[in-house]
Write a protein that holds these residues in place. Structure first.
Motif, PDB file in Angstrom:
ATOM      1  N   ALA A 267      78.910 -15.812  69.009  1.00 52.41           N
ATOM      2  CA  ALA A 267      77.995 -15.638  67.871  1.00 52.41           C
ATOM      3  C   ALA A 267      78.673 -16.009  66.559  1.00 52.41           C
ATOM      4  O   ALA A 267      78.066 -16.632  65.687  1.00 52.41           O
ATOM      5  CB  ALA A 267      77.503 -14.192  67.825  1.00 52.41           C
ATOM      6  N   ILE A 268      79.942 -15.642  66.407  1.00 55.45           N
ATOM      7  CA  ILE A 268      80.686 -15.970  65.190  1.00 55.45           C
ATOM      8  C   ILE A 268      80.827 -17.487  65.051  1.00 55.45           C
ATOM      9  O   ILE A 268      80.588 -18.057  63.981  1.00 55.45           O
ATOM     10  CB  ILE A 268      82.076 -15.294  65.214  1.00 55.45           C
TER      11      ILE A 268
ATOM     12  N   ASN B 132      77.549 -19.154  64.190  1.00 57.94           N
ATOM     13  CA  ASN B 132      77.119 -18.879  62.823  1.00 57.94           C
ATOM     14  C   ASN B 132      77.721 -19.863  61.825  1.00 57.94           C
ATOM     15  O   ASN B 132      77.118 -20.151  60.788  1.00 57.94           O
ATOM     16  CB  ASN B 132      77.485 -17.447  62.425  1.00 57.94           C
TER      17      ASN B 132
ATOM     18  N   THR C 255      75.039 -22.617  62.299  1.00 56.37           N
ATOM     19  CA  THR C 255      73.618 -22.329  62.051  1.00 56.37           C
ATOM     20  C   THR C 255      73.319 -21.811  60.649  1.00 56.37           C
ATOM     21  O   THR C 255      72.169 -21.866  60.213  1.00 56.37           O
ATOM     22  CB  THR C 255      73.102 -21.307  63.074  1.00 56.37           C
ATOM     23  N   HIS C 256      74.329 -21.326  59.929  1.00 48.36           N
ATOM     24  CA  HIS C 256      74.028 -20.747  58.620  1.00 48.36           C
ATOM     25  C   HIS C 256      73.545 -21.801  57.617  1.00 48.36           C
ATOM     26  O   HIS C 256      72.996 -21.460  56.568  1.00 48.36           O
ATOM     27  CB  HIS C 256      75.242 -19.983  58.067  1.00 48.36           C
TER      28      HIS C 256
ATOM     29  N   TRP D  87      69.794 -17.908  58.312  1.00 48.65           N
ATOM     30  CA  TRP D  87      70.528 -16.983  57.464  1.00 48.65           C
ATOM     31  C   TRP D  87      71.995 -16.967  57.859  1.00 48.65           C
ATOM     32  O   TRP D  87      72.366 -17.266  58.998  1.00 48.65           O
ATOM     33  CB  TRP D  87      69.935 -15.577  57.600  1.00 48.65           C
ATOM     34  N   ASP D  88      72.840 -16.586  56.910  1.00 53.25           N
ATOM     35  CA  ASP D  88      74.257 -16.407  57.175  1.00 53.25           C
ATOM     36  C   ASP D  88      74.471 -14.970  57.639  1.00 53.25           C
ATOM     37  O   ASP D  88      74.324 -14.027  56.875  1.00 53.25           O
ATOM     38  CB  ASP D  88      75.073 -16.688  55.903  1.00 53.25           C
ATOM     39  N   PHE D  89      74.825 -14.822  58.907  1.00 49.09           N
ATOM     40  CA  PHE D  89      74.952 -13.500  59.513  1.00 49.09           C
ATOM     41  C   PHE D  89      76.384 -12.976  59.479  1.00 49.09           C
ATOM     42  O   PHE D  89      76.717 -12.056  60.229  1.00 49.09           O
ATOM     43  CB  PHE D  89      74.462 -13.536  60.966  1.00 49.09           C
ATOM     44  N   ARG D  90      77.257 -13.540  58.634  1.00 46.76           N
ATOM     45  CA  ARG D  90      78.668 -13.159  58.689  1.00 46.76           C
ATOM     46  C   ARG D  90      78.894 -11.676  58.427  1.00 46.76           C
ATOM     47  O   ARG D  90      79.768 -11.059  59.054  1.00 46.76           O
ATOM     48  CB  ARG D  90      79.499 -14.011  57.716  1.00 46.76           C
TER      49      ARG D  90
ATOM     50  N   LEU E 297      77.753  -9.716  61.411  1.00 43.46           N
ATOM     51  CA  LEU E 297      78.744  -9.889  62.472  1.00 43.46           C
ATOM     52  C   LEU E 297      80.005  -9.096  62.180  1.00 43.46           C
ATOM     53  O   LEU E 297      80.651  -8.560  63.101  1.00 43.46           O
ATOM     54  CB  LEU E 297      79.078 -11.379  62.623  1.00 43.46           C
TER      55      LEU E 297
END
Length: 271
Positions: free
Chosen positions: A155-156, A159, A162-163, A167-170, A173
């Motif tokens: 996932a990291i 991201n 995909t960000h 959306w930026d999910f950092r 995460l």
């Protein structure tokens, strides 16, 4: 008088421990230091008809062969480093295509605007982790379930791609990372004593020092962010979070591979 002698002995012991720790860290950083030295050298010295990026790639390849030939790295560690070279190069190709940063110099060894030496910068992080793990006799306690770590690292990494579109999910995460690893810690040996450090703290410290190294690298023209193309300036602090997450992927991969190797060899799993 006796108390003074005891106090002096304690301080001498601490200095000795610090020296041993610093020496082993320095030996673990040989590959990154070679890259930094090469960046510095090629910034002030040029070879006619030989582009800087090509020279950097040649020196990195020679350094990698030398690390194995002089037994500073093992074959298993080389395999891990090559894996990180590929992971890093794929990320570089995508990020340069999206305009996150650029390599403005010329070079015969550039692929879609990315010089092939750039993969070695990611590989040098893996080299440090592998060597520090071995030189400091690192053990891990409270390692999460394997499927947690595999899904989290995937996932990291996704991201980072995909960000640009989603959306930026950092930060989500990062919170999930703390939940998964809050019970996990490393132990490392310095001299005759074993120390313990929370895994999250080690991720953050390594990420911070990589951010410092990134500032040095951009100053020496290794690459340039959009706001550095005309005048160099400090890399934004938010990049620490990016390196923090990248270090998580690196450590998870190294830890899992060591776990698999130990099980294959019939030893006790290190996790």
């Amino acid at each position: 008088m006796e108390q003074l002698q005891q106090s002096n002995a304690i301080w001498l012991y601490r200095i000795k421990q610090l020296f041993i720790f610093g020496y082993r860290q320095a030996m673990s950083c040989i590959f990154p230091v070679i890259i930094f030295a090469t960046l510095a050298l090629t910034k002030v010295v040029s070879i006619p008809y030989f582009h800087r990026y090509d020279l950097l790639l040649l020196i990195c390849l020679i350094a990698q062969v030398g690390m194995v030939a002089f037994k500073l790295e093992t074959i298993d560690e080389l395999k891990v480093i090559c894996m990180f070279h590929i992971i890093g190069l794929l990320l570089e190709l995508y990020k340069v295509h999206m305009g996150s940063w650029s390599y403005p110099g010329e070079g015969w060894s550039k692929l879609l605007g990315v010089p092939l030496y750039s993969g070695f910068m990611y590989a040098s992080v893996a080299s440090y982790i592998c060597q520090a793990w071995r030189r400091l006799s690192i053990s891990v306690y409270g390692w999460p379930r394997q499927w947690y770590t595999v899904l989290l690292s995937a996932a990291i990494y996704l991201n980072f791609f995909t960000h640009h579109y989603l959306w930026d999910f950092r930060w989500a995460l990062t919170i999930l990372l703390i939940i998964v690893f809050y019970r996990t810690s490393f132990t490392y040996r310095v001299g005759d004593r074993t120390y313990r450090m929370p895994v999250i703290l080690s991720f953050l410290l390594i990420g911070f020092f990589i951010w410092l190294a990134e500032n040095i690298s951009t100053f020496m023209g290794a690459w340039a962010y959009p706001d550095q193309e005309h005048t160099w300036q400090l890399v934004h602090l938010s990049k620490i979070s990016s390196w923090f997450l990248l270090v998580v992927i690196s450590v998870i991969i190294v830890a899992q591979l060591k776990h698999v190797k130990s099980a294959r060899d019939g030893g006790s799993p290190p996790l």
